[in-house]
Design a protein around this motif. Structure first.
Motif, PDB file in Angstrom:
ATOM      1  N   UNK A  62      -3.000 -68.624  48.833  1.00 53.28           N
ATOM      2  CA  UNK A  62      -4.936 -67.417  48.116  1.00 53.28           C
ATOM      3  C   UNK A  62      -5.611 -67.664  46.527  1.00 53.28           C
ATOM      4  N   UNK A  63      -5.056 -68.927  45.920  1.00 56.61           N
ATOM      5  CA  UNK A  63      -5.346 -69.295  44.342  1.00 56.61           C
ATOM      6  C   UNK A  63      -5.048 -69.050  43.621  1.00 56.61           C
ATOM      7  N   UNK A  64      -3.581 -68.595  43.222  1.00 53.51           N
ATOM      8  CA  UNK A  64      -2.683 -67.653  42.892  1.00 53.51           C
ATOM      9  C   UNK A  64      -1.682 -68.019  42.445  1.00 53.51           C
ATOM     10  N   UNK A  65      -1.575 -68.853  41.265  1.00 60.27           N
ATOM     11  CA  UNK A  65      -0.408 -69.093  41.227  1.00 60.27           C
ATOM     12  C   UNK A  65       1.252 -67.875  41.328  1.00 60.27           C
ATOM     13  N   UNK A  66       2.072 -68.472  42.150  1.00 61.29           N
ATOM     14  CA  UNK A  66       3.293 -67.559  41.846  1.00 61.29           C
ATOM     15  C   UNK A  66       4.674 -68.412  41.716  1.00 61.29           C
ATOM     16  N   UNK A  67       4.434 -69.318  41.421  1.00 66.36           N
ATOM     17  CA  UNK A  67       5.839 -69.692  40.502  1.00 66.36           C
ATOM     18  C   UNK A  67       5.656 -71.046  39.748  1.00 66.36           C
ATOM     19  N   UNK A  68       5.499 -70.910  38.281  1.00 64.31           N
ATOM     20  CA  UNK A  68       5.783 -72.177  37.466  1.00 64.31           C
ATOM     21  C   UNK A  68       7.114 -72.727  37.285  1.00 64.31           C
ATOM     22  N   UNK A  69       7.471 -74.075  36.808  1.00 68.41           N
ATOM     23  CA  UNK A  69       8.482 -74.423  36.152  1.00 68.41           C
ATOM     24  C   UNK A  69       8.214 -76.294  36.018  1.00 68.41           C
ATOM     25  N   UNK A  70       8.931 -76.515  35.159  1.00 65.88           N
ATOM     26  CA  UNK A  70       8.931 -77.498  34.466  1.00 65.88           C
ATOM     27  C   UNK A  70       9.586 -79.185  35.343  1.00 65.88           C
ATOM     28  N   UNK A  71       8.934 -79.896  34.990  1.00 70.15           N
ATOM     29  CA  UNK A  71       9.374 -81.438  35.766  1.00 70.15           C
ATOM     30  C   UNK A  71       8.514 -81.904  36.518  1.00 70.15           C
TER      31      UNK A  71
END
Length: 71
Positions: A62-71
């Protein structure tokens, strides 16, 4: 895990800090902080496991970041 054979130039940035941000704002912030690639994925997306230095992966719903990670 084997050592990385080269020195990466990844930004000193916390990928988890992007959670809760609108996708567009997160992409702009990531690029301004030095991420060379920003990949936005839907929840439960199937992705390969190769590690790409300088890439930030973001899961968005829904146009919202729920998780972020490298790689």
């Amino acid at each position: 895990m084997a050592p990385i054979p080269f020195e990466s130039n990844e930004p000193d940035d916390d990928p988890e800090a992007y959670a809760g941000m609108p996708v567009t704002a997160a992409e702009e912030r990531a690029r301004s902080r030095g991420w060379t690639t920003v990949r936005v994925l839907p929840p439960d997306a199937v992705v390969t496991m190769e590690y790409v230095a300088g890439r930030l992966n973001l899961t968005a719903e829904d146009d919202t970041v729920v998780r972020g990670w490298k790689g």
